[in-house]
Design a protein around this motif. Structure first.
Motif, PDB file in Angstrom:
ATOM      1  N   GLN A   1      79.006  38.030  51.710  1.00  0.00           N
ATOM      2  CA  GLN A   1      78.843  39.426  52.139  1.00  0.00           C
ATOM      3  C   GLN A   1      80.123  39.984  52.746  1.00  0.00           C
ATOM      4  OE1 GLN A   1      75.324  40.457  54.485  1.00  0.00           O
ATOM      5  NE2 GLN A   1      76.551  41.831  55.739  1.00  0.00           N
ATOM      6  N   HIS A   2      80.777  39.185  53.576  1.00  0.00           N
ATOM      7  CA  HIS A   2      82.014  39.634  54.228  1.00  0.00           C
ATOM      8  C   HIS A   2      83.082  39.956  53.187  1.00  0.00           C
ATOM      9  CE1 HIS A   2      85.517  39.743  56.814  1.00  0.00           C
ATOM     10  NE2 HIS A   2      86.050  38.751  56.141  1.00  0.00           N
ATOM     11  N   ILE A   3      83.208  39.112  52.164  1.00  0.00           N
ATOM     12  CA  ILE A   3      84.223  39.324  51.123  1.00  0.00           C
ATOM     13  C   ILE A   3      83.958  40.641  50.389  1.00  0.00           C
ATOM     14  CG2 ILE A   3      85.144  38.421  48.938  1.00  0.00           C
ATOM     15  CD1 ILE A   3      84.442  35.616  49.974  1.00  0.00           C
ATOM     16  N   ASN A   4      82.713  40.856  49.998  1.00  0.00           N
ATOM     17  CA  ASN A   4      82.372  42.083  49.273  1.00  0.00           C
ATOM     18  C   ASN A   4      82.541  43.320  50.142  1.00  0.00           C
ATOM     19  OD1 ASN A   4      81.803  40.533  47.066  1.00  0.00           O
ATOM     20  ND2 ASN A   4      79.633  41.056  46.935  1.00  0.00           N
ATOM     21  N   ALA A   5      82.169  43.205  51.417  1.00  0.00           N
ATOM     22  CA  ALA A   5      82.316  44.342  52.327  1.00  0.00           C
ATOM     23  C   ALA A   5      83.783  44.728  52.483  1.00  0.00           C
ATOM     24  CB  ALA A   5      81.709  44.002  53.685  1.00  0.00           C
TER      25      ALA A   5
ATOM     26  N   ALA B   1      79.424  58.237  47.881  1.00  0.00           N
ATOM     27  CA  ALA B   1      78.570  57.171  47.362  1.00  0.00           C
ATOM     28  C   ALA B   1      79.085  55.800  47.777  1.00  0.00           C
ATOM     29  CB  ALA B   1      78.491  57.254  45.836  1.00  0.00           C
ATOM     30  N   PHE B   2      80.390  55.614  47.749  1.00  0.00           N
ATOM     31  CA  PHE B   2      80.973  54.326  48.128  1.00  0.00           C
ATOM     32  C   PHE B   2      80.900  54.117  49.637  1.00  0.00           C
ATOM     33  CE2 PHE B   2      82.509  54.906  43.900  1.00  0.00           C
ATOM     34  CZ  PHE B   2      82.638  53.627  43.381  1.00  0.00           C
ATOM     35  N   GLN B   3      81.055  55.190  50.392  1.00  0.00           N
ATOM     36  CA  GLN B   3      80.910  55.089  51.852  1.00  0.00           C
ATOM     37  C   GLN B   3      79.470  54.743  52.218  1.00  0.00           C
ATOM     38  OE1 GLN B   3      82.428  59.001  52.848  1.00  0.00           O
ATOM     39  NE2 GLN B   3      84.442  58.197  53.382  1.00  0.00           N
ATOM     40  N   ASN B   4      78.517  55.330  51.502  1.00  0.00           N
ATOM     41  CA  ASN B   4      77.106  55.026  51.757  1.00  0.00           C
ATOM     42  C   ASN B   4      76.803  53.564  51.442  1.00  0.00           C
ATOM     43  OD1 ASN B   4      76.520  57.625  52.571  1.00  0.00           O
ATOM     44  ND2 ASN B   4      75.738  58.287  50.582  1.00  0.00           N
TER      45      ASN B   4
ATOM     46  N   SER C   1      76.811  55.281  38.414  1.00  0.00           N
ATOM     47  CA  SER C   1      77.694  54.621  39.371  1.00  0.00           C
ATOM     48  C   SER C   1      76.939  54.287  40.657  1.00  0.00           C
ATOM     49  CB  SER C   1      78.899  55.516  39.696  1.00  0.00           C
ATOM     50  OG  SER C   1      79.700  54.944  40.716  1.00  0.00           O
ATOM     51  N   ILE C   2      76.143  55.241  41.127  1.00  0.00           N
ATOM     52  CA  ILE C   2      75.361  55.029  42.348  1.00  0.00           C
ATOM     53  C   ILE C   2      74.334  53.922  42.137  1.00  0.00           C
ATOM     54  CG2 ILE C   2      73.668  56.088  43.899  1.00  0.00           C
ATOM     55  CD1 ILE C   2      75.168  58.748  43.484  1.00  0.00           C
ATOM     56  N   ARG C   3      73.713  53.904  40.966  1.00  0.00           N
ATOM     57  CA  ARG C   3      72.733  52.852  40.664  1.00  0.00           C
ATOM     58  C   ARG C   3      73.394  51.472  40.708  1.00  0.00           C
ATOM     59  NH1 ARG C   3      70.884  49.504  36.898  1.00  0.00           N
ATOM     60  NH2 ARG C   3      72.523  50.018  35.403  1.00  0.00           N
ATOM     61  N   CYS C   4      74.568  51.378  40.120  1.00  0.00           N
ATOM     62  CA  CYS C   4      75.284  50.102  40.121  1.00  0.00           C
ATOM     63  C   CYS C   4      75.735  49.721  41.530  1.00  0.00           C
ATOM     64  CB  CYS C   4      76.475  50.164  39.172  1.00  0.00           C
ATOM     65  SG  CYS C   4      76.006  50.173  37.417  1.00  0.00           S
ATOM     66  N   LEU C   5      76.088  50.717  42.333  1.00  0.00           N
ATOM     67  CA  LEU C   5      76.433  50.449  43.728  1.00  0.00           C
ATOM     68  C   LEU C   5      75.224  49.904  44.481  1.00  0.00           C
ATOM     69  CD1 LEU C   5      78.708  53.464  44.752  1.00  0.00           C
ATOM     70  CD2 LEU C   5      79.343  51.043  44.797  1.00  0.00           C
ATOM     71  N   ASP C   6      74.061  50.464  44.204  1.00  0.00           N
ATOM     72  CA  ASP C   6      72.834  49.967  44.847  1.00  0.00           C
ATOM     73  C   ASP C   6      72.574  48.511  44.456  1.00  0.00           C
ATOM     74  OD1 ASP C   6      72.351  52.331  46.160  1.00  0.00           O
ATOM     75  OD2 ASP C   6      70.966  53.115  44.648  1.00  0.00           O
ATOM     76  N   GLN C   7      72.823  48.186  43.197  1.00  0.00           N
ATOM     77  CA  GLN C   7      72.664  46.808  42.743  1.00  0.00           C
ATOM     78  C   GLN C   7      73.723  45.904  43.393  1.00  0.00           C
ATOM     79  OE1 GLN C   7      69.588  46.506  41.597  1.00  0.00           O
ATOM     80  NE2 GLN C   7      70.182  45.399  39.746  1.00  0.00           N
TER      81      GLN C   7
ATOM     82  N   ILE D   1      87.739  52.068  49.603  1.00  0.00           N
ATOM     83  CA  ILE D   1      87.519  53.352  50.274  1.00  0.00           C
ATOM     84  C   ILE D   1      88.791  53.825  50.974  1.00  0.00           C
ATOM     85  CG2 ILE D   1      86.264  54.489  52.154  1.00  0.00           C
ATOM     86  CD1 ILE D   1      83.869  52.689  51.461  1.00  0.00           C
ATOM     87  N   LYS D   2      89.470  52.902  51.643  1.00  0.00           N
ATOM     88  CA  LYS D   2      90.698  53.261  52.365  1.00  0.00           C
ATOM     89  C   LYS D   2      91.789  53.763  51.422  1.00  0.00           C
ATOM     90  CE  LYS D   2      90.610  50.740  56.719  1.00  0.00           C
ATOM     91  NZ  LYS D   2      91.339  49.771  57.591  1.00  0.00           N
ATOM     92  N   ARG D   3      91.812  53.200  50.205  1.00  0.00           N
ATOM     93  CA  ARG D   3      92.824  53.637  49.242  1.00  0.00           C
ATOM     94  C   ARG D   3      92.467  54.979  48.599  1.00  0.00           C
ATOM     95  NH1 ARG D   3      92.909  47.940  47.764  1.00  0.00           N
ATOM     96  NH2 ARG D   3      91.501  48.394  46.020  1.00  0.00           N
ATOM     97  N   LYS D   4      91.261  55.470  48.913  1.00  0.00           N
ATOM     98  CA  LYS D   4      90.792  56.768  48.432  1.00  0.00           C
ATOM     99  C   LYS D   4      90.853  56.856  46.907  1.00  0.00           C
ATOM    100  CE  LYS D   4      92.019  59.185  52.690  1.00  0.00           C
ATOM    101  NZ  LYS D   4      92.773  60.306  53.310  1.00  0.00           N
ATOM    102  N   GLN D   5      90.380  55.785  46.262  1.00  0.00           N
ATOM    103  CA  GLN D   5      90.406  55.735  44.807  1.00  0.00           C
ATOM    104  C   GLN D   5      89.126  56.270  44.168  1.00  0.00           C
ATOM    105  OE1 GLN D   5      91.474  51.442  44.755  1.00  0.00           O
ATOM    106  NE2 GLN D   5      93.183  52.051  43.463  1.00  0.00           N
ATOM    107  N   ALA D   6      88.082  56.424  44.952  1.00  0.00           N
ATOM    108  CA  ALA D   6      86.804  56.860  44.400  1.00  0.00           C
ATOM    109  C   ALA D   6      86.781  58.367  44.188  1.00  0.00           C
ATOM    110  CB  ALA D   6      85.673  56.447  45.330  1.00  0.00           C
TER     111      ALA D   6
END
Length: 233
Positions: A120-124, A141-144, A103-109, A131-136
């Motif tokens: 970038q703005h859309i993805n951010a 890792a998602f906050q990073n 999961s972290i590797r895919c987040l890095d990608q 993150i706000k929905r606290k689904q992770a």
């Protein structure tokens, strides 16, 4: 993405790789359908097929897939699709504690295919809402990943629009961002800057002469003043 699924006219590749490349969008479409239906294992398999087809075409393994293989202007739609494929994979792998590394590797990608691009703005914002929905499950890792988008990105959109991406003022403002982003208020300022930049640029572009005048009389002098201040930090 362009509707033309044929690979660019370059060096001769094995027929299997070429055919997989041509069929990649079908795999992507199927992945999305499975994802919506909640069939995560099949969605993961189809997303992986899409990414492997691209990687094989460029002669690398999937983990080495990079934006540098693409024309960032002509293939911007494909770059966006790739970022979203990695985004969905990162969420899918996050469901299992044994797959958090993947999961972290895919987040890095996801970050790699996000930073510096027009979307970038859309993805951010997509990441921030998640993150706000606290689904992770692995929230850190998602906050990073969100921090990397805000901190590591070299994007300085309004400055790039006003002065050009390689102008001294633009580079000074990039350094200014790096200097303040480690502070809470500085990070919040950068966040607001990224969130509002697309709307400001869109307004300037659509305002014709008024937009050009506003840029020349107000925005450019303001950015120049900030850049001069940044040199002393």
């Amino acid at each position: 993405m362009s509707e033309n699924n044929n690979p660019p006219e370059e060096k001769k590749r094995p027929e299997g790789i070429t055919n997989s490349y041509r069929e990649r969008l079908k795999a992507l479409k199927q992945a999305r359908q499975y994802s919506v239906a909640g069939d995560i294992p099949k969605a993961v398999e189809r997303y992986s097929t899409y990414l492997y087809a691209l990687a094989s075409y460029f002669g690398v393994t999937e983990d080495k897939l990079s934006p540098s293989f693409f024309d960032t202007e002509k293939e911007i739609s494909e770059l966006l699709l790739i970022s979203h494929a990695y985004w969905d994979l990162s969420k899918a792998y996050d469901r299992s504690p044994n797959l958090h590394k993947e999961s972290i590797r895919c987040l890095d990608q996801f970050v790699k295919f996000t930073n510096g691009f027009k979307y970038q703005h859309i993805n951010a914002q997509m990441l921030k809402k998640f993150i706000k929905r606290k689904q992770a499950h692995n929230m850190k890792a998602f906050q990073n990943a969100y921090t990397k988008i805000q901190v590591d990105s070299k994007g300085c959109f309004i400055a790039s629009y006003s002065y050009g991406p390689e102008h001294t003022v633009t580079n000074d403002l990039r350094k200014f961002k790096q200097a303040i982003v480690n502070y809470r208020l500085g990070f919040r300022f950068v966040e607001v800057y990224y969130n509002t930049s697309p709307a400001i640029i869109n307004f300037l572009e659509k305002s014709g002469i008024f937009g050009c005048l506003l840029n020349k009389v107000f925005i450019r002098p303001t950015l120049l003043l900030i850049s001069k201040s940044a040199r002393h930090l």
